[in-house]
Scaffold this active site. Structure first.
Site, PDB file in Angstrom:
ATOM      1  N   THR A  32       0.835  -1.201   0.000  1.00  0.00           N
ATOM      2  CA  THR A  32       0.000   0.000   0.000  1.00  0.00           C
ATOM      3  C   THR A  32       0.874   1.257   0.000  1.00  0.00           C
ATOM      4  OG1 THR A  32      -1.531  -1.291   1.353  1.00  0.00           O
ATOM      5  CG2 THR A  32      -2.046   1.042   1.061  1.00  0.00           C
ATOM      6  N   GLY A  86       2.296   1.211   6.041  1.00  0.00           N
ATOM      7  CA  GLY A  86       1.145   0.311   6.032  1.00  0.00           C
ATOM      8  C   GLY A  86       0.954  -0.331   7.397  1.00  0.00           C
ATOM      9  N   GLY A  99       4.543  -5.829  10.508  1.00  0.00           N
ATOM     10  CA  GLY A  99       5.623  -6.798  10.364  1.00  0.00           C
ATOM     11  C   GLY A  99       5.297  -7.917   9.399  1.00  0.00           C
ATOM     12  N   GLY A 101       5.452  -7.725   6.405  1.00  0.00           N
ATOM     13  CA  GLY A 101       6.523  -7.659   5.404  1.00  0.00           C
ATOM     14  C   GLY A 101       7.908  -7.823   6.006  1.00  0.00           C
ATOM     15  N   GLU A 107      10.760  -0.187  10.957  1.00  0.00           N
ATOM     16  CA  GLU A 107       9.511   0.594  10.895  1.00  0.00           C
ATOM     17  C   GLU A 107       9.217   1.239  12.246  1.00  0.00           C
ATOM     18  OE1 GLU A 107       7.073  -1.795   7.412  1.00  0.00           O
ATOM     19  OE2 GLU A 107       6.874  -2.481   9.455  1.00  0.00           O
TER      20      GLU A 107
HETATM   21  C1  5RP Z   1       5.832  -4.542   6.716  1.00  0.00           C
HETATM   22  C2  5RP Z   1       4.540  -4.079   7.239  1.00  0.00           C
HETATM   23  C3  5RP Z   1       3.526  -3.620   6.245  1.00  0.00           C
HETATM   24  O1  5RP Z   1       3.313  -2.273   6.447  1.00  0.00           O
HETATM   25  C4  5RP Z   1       2.284  -4.396   6.420  1.00  0.00           C
HETATM   26  O2  5RP Z   1       2.595  -5.776   6.238  1.00  0.00           O
HETATM   27  C5  5RP Z   1       1.197  -3.980   5.432  1.00  0.00           C
HETATM   28  O3  5RP Z   1       1.589  -4.229   4.121  1.00  0.00           O
HETATM   29  P1  5RP Z   1       0.560  -4.156   2.899  1.00  0.00           P
HETATM   30  O4  5RP Z   1       0.252  -2.716   2.667  1.00  0.00           O
HETATM   31  O5  5RP Z   1       1.333  -4.803   1.764  1.00  0.00           O
HETATM   32  O6  5RP Z   1      -0.637  -4.976   3.267  1.00  0.00           O
HETATM   33  O7  5RP Z   1       4.293  -4.015   8.417  1.00  0.00           O
HETATM   34  O8  5RP Z   1       6.663  -4.993   7.736  1.00  0.00           O
END
Ligand code: 5RP
Length: 234
Positions: A32, A86, A99, A101, A107
């Site tokens: 996102t 995100g 987390g 990702g 972050e």
């Molecule tokens: C990465 C995160 C991301 O912000 C979270 O997983 C959301 O990702 P997406 O927008 O792809 O759903 O915390 O560590």
């Protein structure tokens, strides 16, 4: 059913309404906020805004660099104007699980030195109680079994090593991730965060409490900006 990718894009771009020339920005990680970063790149090249970014992951660093966004490493800053990132879940108190990702440690570092934090998300991430999404915890690679056992013993919660024992997922900080199956039970995220952080071997916990000031949320009917009434943008 709306096109989720299109709505993520809209949320990501809408959040750029908070970006002003001269700002220092924490740049989050995920599918996102990727749209936010692309829009910031456009604002630099087409609108001539002047910003500097601190990336929260190597993938975000690569994306931002490819777009010509000036970057500085987190080691060289102690304060940022704004972070946009995100989330995997957010609750009515604007507490977050992050987390998914794998970038939770950087972050959180970036969010904690920012004057404000905006989350970009679609409405699947809005929950009454955190925990349906497995809680990511970054751990020292040589301690993951002990941490997993300690969590199991203290709270009866099962955790999984991301990627599996034979090919574990490795974070940008060379850590491992335990995904913990709390289920939608996390009613006191700050207490749980402190308990988990006290376990030897835990590097960071994917609970973000008291950091999110607004959520720019994509829904089937458009994008809604929900401002935290006790946050710093109010
Ligand atoms: C990465 C995160 C991301 O912000 C979270 O997983 C959301 O990702 P997406 O927008 O792809 O759903 O915390 O560590």
């Amino acid at each position: 059913m709306a096109d989720v990718e299109g709505l993520k894009r809209e949320a990501g771009i809408t959040a750029c309404g908070f970006v002003r020339s001269g700002m220092s920005l924490g740049l989050g990680t995920g599918s996102t906020v990727r749209y936010t970063i692309i829009e910031i790149g456009r604002m630099i090249s087409e609108d001539g805004i002047d910003v500097v970014g601190v990336p929260t992951s190597e993938s975000t660093r690569e994306l931002a660099e490819s777009l010509g966004i000036p970057l500085i490493p987190i080691s060289e800053v102690n304060r940022l104007d704004l972070t946009i990132d995100g989330a995997d879940e957010f609750d009515p108190e604007f507490s977050l699980i992050k987390g998914g990702g794998g970038a939770l440690t950087r972050e959180k570092e970036v969010a904690m030195i920012s004057d404000s934090m905006i989350v970009v998300a679609d409405d699947r991430k809005k929950v009454p109680v955190l925990g349906e999404f497995d809680l990511p915890i970054e751990v020292s690679p040589n301690k993951w079994k002990e941490v997993s056992e300690a969590i199991s013993q203290s709270s009866g919660i099962e955790s999984t090593l991301r990627g599996g024992e034979h090919s574990p997922y490795v974070t940008d900080n060379d850590g491992f991730i335990l995904d913990c199956k709390f289920g939608p039970t996390i009613t006191e995220p700050s207490i749980l965060e402190a308990q988990l952080l006290s376990i030897d071997g835990v590097v960071q916990v994917g609970l973000f409490v008291g950091l999110c000031d607004a959520v720019v949320m994509a829904t089937d009917s458009g994008v809604e900006t929900i401002v935290n009434p006790v946050g710093r943008l109010h």
